[in-house]
Design a protein around this motif. Structure first.
Motif, PDB file in Angstrom:
ATOM      1  N   GLN A 198      -0.166   0.569   1.941  1.00 25.45           N
ATOM      2  CA  GLN A 198      -0.580   1.117   0.653  1.00 25.45           C
ATOM      3  C   GLN A 198      -0.749   0.036  -0.425  1.00 25.45           C
ATOM      4  N   THR A 243      -6.886  -0.956   1.172  1.00 26.91           N
ATOM      5  CA  THR A 243      -6.382   0.410   0.995  1.00 26.91           C
ATOM      6  C   THR A 243      -6.546   0.852  -0.448  1.00 26.91           C
ATOM      7  N   THR A 258      -1.139   6.342   5.399  1.00 29.71           N
ATOM      8  CA  THR A 258      -1.258   4.930   5.753  1.00 29.71           C
ATOM      9  C   THR A 258      -0.023   4.502   6.527  1.00 29.71           C
TER      10      THR A 258
END
Length: 55
Positions: A29, A34, A24
């Motif tokens: 994150q 995500t 990512t």
């Protein structure tokens, strides 16, 4: 997708090895999207391999 659930865009799937890497951008994150993807990947990996996935 309108209700926020993840969907499989095609019917085809490819077998994966016992390892999966997720990359990512910095800061991504902690995004809700995500985290939802990582939760889904862990669930799918666990279902396919009968074990825990660690990301």
């Amino acid at each position: 997708m309108q209700n926020g659930q993840l969907v499989r865009p095609v019917d085809a799937s490819l077998p994966l090895s016992d390892a999966l890497s997720v990359y990512t951008r910095q800061g991504a994150q902690s995004r809700v999207e995500t985290l939802a993807l990582l939760d889904w990947l862990q669930h799918e990996f666990h279902a396919d391999h009968g074990g825990e996935a660690a990301f």
